[in-house]
Design a protein around this motif. Structure first.
Motif, PDB file in Angstrom:
ATOM      1  N   ARG A  58      27.581  41.104  39.384  1.00 39.59           N
ATOM      2  CA  ARG A  58      27.898  39.912  40.162  1.00 39.59           C
ATOM      3  C   ARG A  58      27.547  38.640  39.399  1.00 39.59           C
TER       4      ARG A  58
ATOM      5  N   GLU B 267      30.869  36.352  38.214  1.00 42.54           N
ATOM      6  CA  GLU B 267      31.084  37.682  38.777  1.00 42.54           C
ATOM      7  C   GLU B 267      32.128  38.409  37.929  1.00 42.54           C
TER       8      GLU B 267
ATOM      9  N   ALA C 165      34.158  41.591  38.190  1.00 41.24           N
ATOM     10  CA  ALA C 165      34.532  42.696  39.074  1.00 41.24           C
ATOM     11  C   ALA C 165      35.470  43.688  38.416  1.00 41.24           C
TER      12      ALA C 165
ATOM     13  N   GLN D 152      34.991  35.725  38.011  1.00 40.57           N
ATOM     14  CA  GLN D 152      35.064  34.828  39.164  1.00 40.57           C
ATOM     15  C   GLN D 152      33.880  33.880  39.084  1.00 40.57           C
TER      16      GLN D 152
ATOM     17  N   PRO E  10      38.808  32.316  39.967  1.00 45.36           N
ATOM     18  CA  PRO E  10      38.971  33.531  39.175  1.00 45.36           C
ATOM     19  C   PRO E  10      39.884  33.340  37.969  1.00 45.36           C
TER      20      PRO E  10
ATOM     21  N   ARG F 247      40.806  37.287  43.498  1.00 41.63           N
ATOM     22  CA  ARG F 247      39.878  38.032  42.640  1.00 41.63           C
ATOM     23  C   ARG F 247      40.678  39.075  41.876  1.00 41.63           C
TER      24      ARG F 247
ATOM     25  N   TRP G 168      40.620  42.712  40.615  1.00 46.31           N
ATOM     26  CA  TRP G 168      39.876  43.917  40.973  1.00 46.31           C
ATOM     27  C   TRP G 168      40.034  45.029  39.950  1.00 46.31           C
TER      28      TRP G 168
ATOM     29  N   CYS H 152      45.020  43.013  42.063  1.00 42.09           N
ATOM     30  CA  CYS H 152      44.353  41.767  42.472  1.00 42.09           C
ATOM     31  C   CYS H 152      44.300  41.604  43.979  1.00 42.09           C
TER      32      CYS H 152
END
Lengths: 360, 93
Positions: A10, A36, A38, A56, A62, A94, A96, A113
């Motif tokens: 994070r 972050e 991720a 992010q 992001p 974000r 992912w 995403c």
């Protein structure tokens, strides 16, 4: 030869290296401090390994950044690698998932995403184009955000054909057989107990999907409730949860070399989301889910933490390595398919993603 | 017209190290000012606004000391000689 383990948290990215066949690890970082991370991939299809990170900033939004020198320097395009077209009426929330395509398409990278969307890059992940077939799908208005947000979190390009499989929370599994143009739901048999209809066509909260080493049409799914297997590319799914201490969890991983071998990390559902009895353990099947065994010597007791969907991965060694990152900032590595683990890192921020690769 | 944009230190690197940008936007709104920022410093502009044009949730923008959230957002008037200040909000953990 060096094994590299990328650990996205994070609040930054750490890298761990092993030069002795994954027995000991040296941790280095942080990179991208206070961001972050991720999504991470280690793309070894290029002349120099490329690290791709979906980051992010707490305040600044992001983006995707990449490094071709193992983290010494990071780059992003001026306009942003992932940028919704104006007519989409959406903004990137974000990243992912960053998933390199097959070896034969070395410049192709996929991104999953939030909001639920799939993106394709043809320049190694520097810039992406929205996959309109999925974005314009008539089901999209019905896809709902789970507690973590609505996202495409799994992207699985088929090694032999133009098939692409994605999974999303919440929406379930969708498959394209024409290189990501047309999409159809593939959720028959996956439960959706949080919906009024017992067996909806789509809307399932699939947490992660992994492909079997022996057959690209055999896949394993960790669902919000239930663990399932398909043998026909998602045409139908059957429960393989019997023998597990809990059928909830986030990740599932499969061996890249041994057919029938896969792992899950059970958590007590649904309002608790902690390891059963506080014992963080991995459960392994050798027979495609017909039976499960608890493994994980070296993983902790008294661990009231969780392993998120991408904080769990294998490598491509035989025997496979297994990597576990926890929300309380620990990372464990196994070089023997999960039988025993050693501690790679502790006291990191929440671990969101781990990815391992052999460097040339 | 002439407008000065004041940046927080953490964004200065994206503007060549400058915290004070003197701009000549083609319009008298915040959107026009940020469009000019985007032409000169595209990565900086993405830190302030998303691709749909919205100022990011935890970014605060002030025109002559007034928060644009209450002044019309992107349509907030920015008169000649105004100071547009960008600040990260108090958020995070």
């Amino acid at each position: 030869m060096t094994d590299l383990l990328a650990i996205g948290t994070r609040k930054g990215l750490w890298l761990a290296r092993s030069d002795d066949a994954r027995r000991t690890w040296t941790l280095e970082g942080p990179h991208l401090l206070a961001q972050e991370v991720a999504a991470v991939s280690i793309d070894t299809r290029r002349p120099a390994p490329r690290l791709l990170a979906g980051v992010q900033y707490g305040h600044w939004g992001p983006t995707v950044t990449w490094s071709d020198d193992l983290g010494s320097s990071w780059h992003e395009t001026d306009s942003g690698a992932i940028r919704f077209p104006e007519d989409a009426g959406a903004a990137l929330g974000r990243v992912w998932q960053l998933q390199p395509d097959i070896a034969g398409r070395p410049d192709v990278v996929w991104a999953g995403c939030e909001p639920q969307s799939l993106w394709r890059s043809t320049d190694g992940g520097c810039s992406f184009t929205l996959v309109r077939g999925l974005w314009d799908h008539p089901h999209r208005p019905d896809w709902a955000p789970g507690a973590g947000g609505g996202a495409v979190h799994t992207v699985l390009p088929d090694p032999d054909t133009d098939r692409v499989t994605v999974a999303m929370s919440t929406g379930g599994v969708y498959v394209s057989d024409d290189g990501a143009t047309g999409w159809a739901p593939r959720n028959r048999g996956i439960s959706a107990v949080f919906m009024p209809e017992p067996a909806p066509e789509y809307g399932q909260c699939v947490h992660k999907v992994a492909v079997d080493a022996g057959d690209p049409h055999r896949m394993y799914a960790q669902n919000h409730f239930g663990v399932f297997r398909t043998d026909d590319g998602g045409g139908s799914w059957t429960s393989i949860a019997e023998g597990l201490p809990a059928d909830f969890g986030f990740p599932v991983a499969a061996s890249t070399s041994t057919p029938g071998t896969a792992w899950v990390v059970p958590l007590v559902a649904d309002m608790q989301r902690v390891p059963p009895d506080g014992r963080l353990r991995v459960h392994r099947t050798r027979d495609a889910g017909r039976s499960w065994n608890e493994v994980g010597a070296g993983l902790p007791d008294g661990a009231w933490t969780a392993v998120l969907r991408d904080a769990f991965c294998t490598d491509d060694h035989d025997p496979a390595g297994l990597y576990v990152g926890t929300r309380d900032g620990c990372v464990y590595a196994s070089a023997d398919e999960g039988d025993t683990f050693t501690l790679v890192a502790r006291h990191l921020p929440d671990v969101l993603v781990v990815r391992a690769a052999r460097l040339p | 017209m002439s407008v000065q944009v004041v940046l927080p230190g953490v964004l200065a690197d994206l503007a060549g190290g400058d915290r004070h940008l003197d701009l000549d936007p083609e319009g008298g709104t915040l959107a026009a000012v940020l469009d000019e920022v985007a032409v000169r410093y595209p990565v900086l502009a993405r830190r302030i606004r998303d691709e749909a044009g919205a100022v990011r949730r935890f970014v605060n923008v002030y025109v002559d000391g007034e928060d644009v959230r209450w002044q019309g957002g992107p349509a907030t008037p920015v008169p000649d000689g105004a100071v547009v200040q960008v600040l990260p909000s108090v958020a995070g953990g």
